[in-house]
Write an enzyme that holds these catalytic residues in place. Sequence first.
Site, PDB file in Angstrom:
ATOM      1  N   HIS A  46       0.653  -1.243  -0.141  1.00 21.73           N
ATOM      2  CA  HIS A  46       0.049   0.159   0.113  1.00 21.73           C
ATOM      3  C   HIS A  46       0.839   1.316  -0.079  1.00 21.73           C
ATOM      4  O   HIS A  46       0.800   2.387  -0.539  1.00 21.73           O
ATOM      5  CB  HIS A  46      -0.859   0.008   1.303  1.00 21.73           C
ATOM      6  CG  HIS A  46      -1.956  -0.953   1.310  1.00 21.73           C
ATOM      7  ND1 HIS A  46      -2.043  -1.778   2.390  1.00 21.73           N
ATOM      8  CD2 HIS A  46      -2.784  -1.550   0.272  1.00 21.73           C
ATOM      9  CE1 HIS A  46      -3.039  -2.566   2.453  1.00 21.73           C
ATOM     10  NE2 HIS A  46      -3.357  -2.487   0.798  1.00 21.73           N
ATOM     11  N   LYS A  83     -16.596  -6.675   5.654  1.00 16.04           N
ATOM     12  CA  LYS A  83     -15.525  -7.352   5.681  1.00 16.04           C
ATOM     13  C   LYS A  83     -14.870  -7.837   6.915  1.00 16.04           C
ATOM     14  O   LYS A  83     -14.030  -8.685   7.061  1.00 16.04           O
ATOM     15  CB  LYS A  83     -14.233  -6.507   5.113  1.00 16.04           C
ATOM     16  CG  LYS A  83     -13.938  -6.711   3.428  1.00 16.04           C
ATOM     17  CD  LYS A  83     -12.905  -6.171   2.941  1.00 16.04           C
ATOM     18  CE  LYS A  83     -12.492  -6.530   1.334  1.00 16.04           C
ATOM     19  NZ  LYS A  83     -11.071  -5.991   0.979  1.00 16.04           N
ATOM     20  N   ARG A 131      -1.990  -5.663  -8.344  1.00 16.45           N
ATOM     21  CA  ARG A 131      -0.742  -6.449  -7.969  1.00 16.45           C
ATOM     22  C   ARG A 131      -0.641  -7.492  -9.271  1.00 16.45           C
ATOM     23  O   ARG A 131       0.416  -7.664 -10.163  1.00 16.45           O
ATOM     24  CB  ARG A 131      -0.878  -7.251  -6.775  1.00 16.45           C
ATOM     25  CG  ARG A 131      -0.961  -6.365  -5.620  1.00 16.45           C
ATOM     26  CD  ARG A 131      -1.435  -6.835  -4.432  1.00 16.45           C
ATOM     27  NE  ARG A 131      -2.985  -6.949  -4.457  1.00 16.45           N
ATOM     28  CZ  ARG A 131      -3.760  -7.367  -3.609  1.00 16.45           C
ATOM     29  NH1 ARG A 131      -3.167  -7.805  -2.423  1.00 16.45           N
ATOM     30  NH2 ARG A 131      -5.095  -7.425  -3.778  1.00 16.45           N
ATOM     31  N   SER A 163      -3.268  -7.693   2.698  1.00 15.84           N
ATOM     32  CA  SER A 163      -3.245  -7.509   4.112  1.00 15.84           C
ATOM     33  C   SER A 163      -3.696  -9.008   4.856  1.00 15.84           C
ATOM     34  O   SER A 163      -3.146  -9.391   6.019  1.00 15.84           O
ATOM     35  CB  SER A 163      -4.398  -6.566   4.496  1.00 15.84           C
ATOM     36  OG  SER A 163      -4.096  -5.317   4.257  1.00 15.84           O
TER      37      SER A 163
END
Length: 163
Positions: free
Chosen positions: A18, A42, A94, A132
């Site tokens: 990030h 989430k 990514r 994460s």
Amino acid sequence: MIKRAIYPGTFDPVTLGHLDIVKRGLELFPELIVGIAENPKKKPLFSIEERKEMFIESLKEIGLNGKVKVKTFNTLLVEFAKREGAVAILRGIRIVSDMDHEFTMASLNRKLYPEIETVFLMPSDDYAYLSSSAVREIAFYGGDVSQFVTPFVERKLKEKFRR
Ligand code: ADP
């Protein structure tokens, strides 16, 4: 007009991937606002206040103190972008599999708010497989996350999983 961009995400917790995107974003936009989404769906490990604190402390640790604003939001992303006067939404891509989800979101956001552009940035190869969720998993089992997050976040993860 100053070109202001927002970089939204859950950041549960912020990783070096990030932060790599933040650095790249600052090369393109003179003003960058990190938007931490509450995202209760989430079920984040860290509260929104903890996620904000970790982002602010991490920016300090990499020498970007004061260069980026960190805010939280619990509305639609486009509403947050409008409120902040942003011309662009920054997202990190990514690997190819990120694209499906990111393209869907970008086209929905464009339908909701045609004035905003979504800008995709690629992190350094070092962070292409970093997420994460992987960091949370490694920390949960007591693994070493020092190459993936800042020292502040590493400490917060240790506190969280201290048994
Ligand atoms: P979200 O729940 O919005 O996907 P994340 O915190 O997982 O929030 O990610 C925020 C943004 O950062 C997304 O665009 C994501 O693709 C990107 N991102 C996540 N990890 C990395 C990484 N290692 N390198 C570059 N971008 C990343």
